[in-house]
Write a protein that holds these residues in place. Structure first.
Motif, PDB file in Angstrom:
ATOM      1  N   ASN B   2       0.850  -1.181   0.000  1.00  0.00           N
ATOM      2  CA  ASN B   2       0.000   0.000   0.000  1.00  0.00           C
ATOM      3  C   ASN B   2       0.897   1.245   0.000  1.00  0.00           C
ATOM      4  O   ASN B   2       1.203   1.822   1.037  1.00  0.00           O
ATOM      5  N   TYR B   4       0.397   4.247  -1.227  1.00  0.00           N
ATOM      6  CA  TYR B   4      -0.263   5.482  -0.800  1.00  0.00           C
ATOM      7  C   TYR B   4      -0.300   5.564   0.724  1.00  0.00           C
ATOM      8  O   TYR B   4      -0.194   6.640   1.302  1.00  0.00           O
ATOM      9  N   GLY B   5      -0.477   4.405   1.339  1.00  0.00           N
ATOM     10  CA  GLY B   5      -0.523   4.353   2.795  1.00  0.00           C
ATOM     11  C   GLY B   5       0.814   4.748   3.404  1.00  0.00           C
ATOM     12  O   GLY B   5       0.873   5.554   4.335  1.00  0.00           O
ATOM     13  N   ARG B   7       3.099   6.528   1.999  1.00  0.00           N
ATOM     14  CA  ARG B   7       3.333   7.936   1.734  1.00  0.00           C
ATOM     15  C   ARG B   7       2.543   8.820   2.704  1.00  0.00           C
ATOM     16  O   ARG B   7       3.041   9.831   3.194  1.00  0.00           O
ATOM     17  N   ALA B   8       1.304   8.394   2.991  1.00  0.00           N
ATOM     18  CA  ALA B   8       0.480   9.183   3.915  1.00  0.00           C
ATOM     19  C   ALA B   8       1.142   9.268   5.288  1.00  0.00           C
ATOM     20  O   ALA B   8       1.219  10.345   5.885  1.00  0.00           O
ATOM     21  N   ILE B   9       1.621   8.134   5.788  1.00  0.00           N
ATOM     22  CA  ILE B   9       2.253   8.135   7.115  1.00  0.00           C
ATOM     23  C   ILE B   9       3.536   8.972   7.094  1.00  0.00           C
ATOM     24  O   ILE B   9       3.776   9.792   7.979  1.00  0.00           O
ATOM     25  N   ALA B  95      -6.799   0.396   9.109  1.00  0.00           N
ATOM     26  CA  ALA B  95      -6.445   0.674   7.711  1.00  0.00           C
ATOM     27  C   ALA B  95      -5.809  -0.556   7.053  1.00  0.00           C
ATOM     28  O   ALA B  95      -5.214  -1.392   7.726  1.00  0.00           O
ATOM     29  N   PRO B  96      -5.940  -0.653   5.745  1.00  0.00           N
ATOM     30  CA  PRO B  96      -5.328  -1.780   5.033  1.00  0.00           C
ATOM     31  C   PRO B  96      -3.827  -1.578   4.848  1.00  0.00           C
ATOM     32  O   PRO B  96      -3.330  -1.542   3.736  1.00  0.00           O
ATOM     33  N   VAL B  97      -3.120  -1.415   5.949  1.00  0.00           N
ATOM     34  CA  VAL B  97      -1.658  -1.329   5.890  1.00  0.00           C
ATOM     35  C   VAL B  97      -1.083  -2.458   6.735  1.00  0.00           C
ATOM     36  O   VAL B  97      -1.624  -2.781   7.791  1.00  0.00           O
ATOM     37  N   GLU B 101       4.572  -1.750   6.335  1.00  0.00           N
ATOM     38  CA  GLU B 101       4.310  -0.440   5.749  1.00  0.00           C
ATOM     39  C   GLU B 101       4.271   0.652   6.808  1.00  0.00           C
ATOM     40  O   GLU B 101       4.794   1.756   6.607  1.00  0.00           O
TER      41      GLU B 101
END
Ligand SMILES: Nc1ncnc2c1ncn2[C@@H]1O[C@H](COP(=O)(O)OP(=O)(O)OP(=O)(O)O)[C@@H](O)[C@H]1O
Ligand SMILES: [Mg+2]
Lengths: 317, 253
Positions: B2, B4-5, B7-9, B95-97, B101
């Motif tokens: 993931n 995007y995940g 990157r978000a964190i 979350a799907p992380v 990740e």
């Protein structure tokens, strides 16, 4: 993977939860949630509603049992299962220093979705948060924070939305806005599972009702069916002349003398063919009890809920 | 994966860093400058050279390591402790992380910040002391390896801690003493023989020695050994984190 549209979107089988301290919070839960329905999970404080939601969402591990979300096992295929869910938690857990815009973008990314500013703008506008997009979350009021949490939960366009007591601490207007939004989401095919202590909200909104008490799911039923099956009607007669006690010969009717002998209440089951009302009126007349007014009322979901909980307490005792 | 995940964190954590830029940068730069004034100039002028290096130059790698260790530990531990404390961790857990990740996001951001800081201190030091770096490639390698390893270590502390006290106790009681005793301000050859032996149990000795070698080409312990010990510690931390996540340790129960 093709998922059968008729299969339940959430399927829980034999779920138990014992917390680290040894407390048994959920006992053998079996539950199916249909696609696109609004399901209300009702229960007193500490019944296990949040625990069940937390398990389905992956926040808490179940002690045993299996759960699938949209056909995906929540442990083995956690990515697919969790990506389908948006959760608005009961507690107002929000970031402090982030802006509203940053925090909804964070949520969308975290759930693995590519940025989509127009979509997030729409979500914020629907929740009347757009003007606050550059405000730090900590500067918002409690009700606003609740909206931010809803926006975060919707940021990744989930199939299923969990609302754990969304109306706690929320004013009337926002409540109406929120329920309007829930109806819109449902119209678009989103499945919604909510908990609330305002039973009339569930009566208004829900397609199906689940009642949980002390970790046990005691009833899962279509709302209409539940109200018909367990609902009672009550006939209230206002007497012309108040009486001190009911005359002998009326015991079998289990009438209740109320309001200082001014009224008589008669409860009857809506399910039965014979309500017994004509007979009752005749018998009262024979005993010389005259009335000047009569009114009938139906039990609300709240009455049914309260009696269900009392009943289950009685069984447990 | 993931992405995007992750990157978000990572972005979330970096935003936190830049929000508190003044604290995160001014404080270490100021303390380092003080160290140079006191140890480098005032005391150092009477110290003479160590292995043909002026005392001021000798302490640079040690000072950078000192900051790198503290910053890595505190950034990463704080980063994961905060959501636990504020309750916002619910989102991470739902979350799907995968944990890998989550780890890349938090540890990556913490390490980035401490490397930036290390470079900044290196620049500040240049104002006080002229020095050259003999093996710049290795210098960067040691910098990265140390930052990642100790960010990982900090992440573990942040997961374990259930109070702010616990969060602070490890850096204070373990990291700082180990760095001070790890030869940041002296050559371990200056110690009595017995203490030289004991010192070798301190993992920080290998970090500082290896790092100093990359600057000046001289080391107190074999560079290969330095590299091996640092990597070993990295593997140890990774194994521990893997175990923590596999068992769901405290967090999801
Ligand atoms: N982390 C925990 N450790 C131990 N016990 C817990 C934990 N979380 C909840 N419980 C217990 O589990 C039971 C169910 O709690 P839960 O939060 O699921 O109830 P609820 O139905 O959501 O209640 P409410 O209506 O008050 O929100 C309670 O008795 C609670 O004390
Ligand atoms: Mg709850």
């Amino acid at each position: 993977m093709v998922v059968d549209q008729n299969s339940p979107i959430i399927f829980a089988h034999g779920v138990n939860k014992t917390y680290a301290g040894g407390f048994l919070a959920l006992k053998n839960i079996h539950l199916e949630i249909a696609r696109g329905e609004i399901f209300a999970l009702l229960g007193p404080n500490g019944a296990g509603k949040t625990t069940l939601i937390s398990i389905i969402c992956g926040i808490v591990n179940a002690s045993s049992g299996t759960i699938t979300v949209d056909g995906q096992d929540i442990v083995k295929d956690f990515r697919a299962a969790r990506a389908a869910i948006g959760l608005v938690p009961q507690e107002l857990h929000t970031d402090a220093f982030e802006t509203v815009w940053a925090t909804v973008n964070f949520s969308r990314g975290l759930f693995g979705k590519a940025p989509n500013a127009p979509y997030l703008e729409k979500v914020l506008r629907d929740l009347t948060l757009w003007d606050k997009r550059d405000a730090k979350v900590m500067t918002l009021s409690g009700g606003m924070k609740r909206r931010v949490l809803i926006a975060k939960a919707l940021a990744h366009e989930p199939l299923i939305l969990f609302l754990d007591e969304p109306s706690a601490g929320v004013d009337v207007e926002l409540r109406h806005d929120m329920w309007r939004m829930v109806r819109e989401l449902r119209a678009q095919g989103t499945t919604i599972i909510l908990t609330t202590h305002y039973i009339e909200e569930a009566e208004d909104m829900a397609d199906r009702i689940g009642v949980i008490n002390k970790g046990e799911l005691i009833v899962v039923e279509d709302k209409e069916v539940l109200m018909r099956k367990l609902g009672k009607k009550q006939l209230t007669l206002t007497l012309r002349h108040p009486i001190n006690s009911l005359p002998a010969g009326l015991e079998s009717w289990s009438l209740i003398l109320a309001e200082g002998g001014h009224t008589v209440d008669y409860r009857y089951n809506t399910q039965e063919d014979e309500t017994g009302i004509p007979e009752l009126l005749r018998t009262l007349g024979e005993h010389g009890i005259d009335f000047k007014d009569l009114r009938s009322s139906e039990s609300s979901l709240e009455d049914i809920f309260v009696s269900l909980i009392q009943q289950s307490r009685g069984e447990a005792a | 994966m993931n992405l995007y995940g992750i990157r978000a964190i990572y972005r979330f954590e970096m935003a936190r860093t830049f929000r508190t830029l003044s604290q995160s940068i001014i404080a270490p730069v100021l303390t380092t400058s003080l160290y140079f004034i006191v140890f480098g100039k005032a005391i150092g002028s009477r110290m003479g050279q160590i292995d043909n290096i002026s005392y001021g130059a000798f302490i640079i790698p040690g000072l950078i390591m000192l900051n790198l260790l503290n910053e890595s530990i505190s950034n990463a531990s704080f980063g994961i402790y905060m959501p636990k404390w504020a309750g916002t961790i619910y989102e991470l857990l739902s979350a799907p992380v995968s944990w890998i990740e989550v780890l890349i996001g938090y540890v990556g951001a913490a390490a980035t910040k401490s490397v930036m800081l290390g470079l900044l201190i290196m620049g500040t030091a240049r104002i006080f002391v002229p020095y050259e770096i003999v093996h710049p490639g290795w210098m960067i390698a040691f910098l990265l390896l140390t930052a990642v390893t100790f960010s990982l270590f900090g992440f573990i502390i942040g997961l374990w801690a259930d109070s702010f006290q616990k969060l602070q106790v490890v850096p204070m009681l373990i990291a700082t003493p180990l760095t001070f005793l790890g030869g940041a301000f002296y050559s371990i050859h200056m110690l009595p023989p017995l203490w030289q032996e004991i010192t070798l149990f301190n993992p920080v000795v290998y970090l500082i020695s290896g790092f100093r070698w990359s600057f000046y080409g001289m080391a107190e312990v074999d560079v290969a050994l330095s590299l091996g010990m640092t990597s070993g510690f990295l593997v140890l931390c990774l194994t521990f984190v893997w175990w923590v996540f596999k068992t769901g340790y405290k967090i999801r129960n």
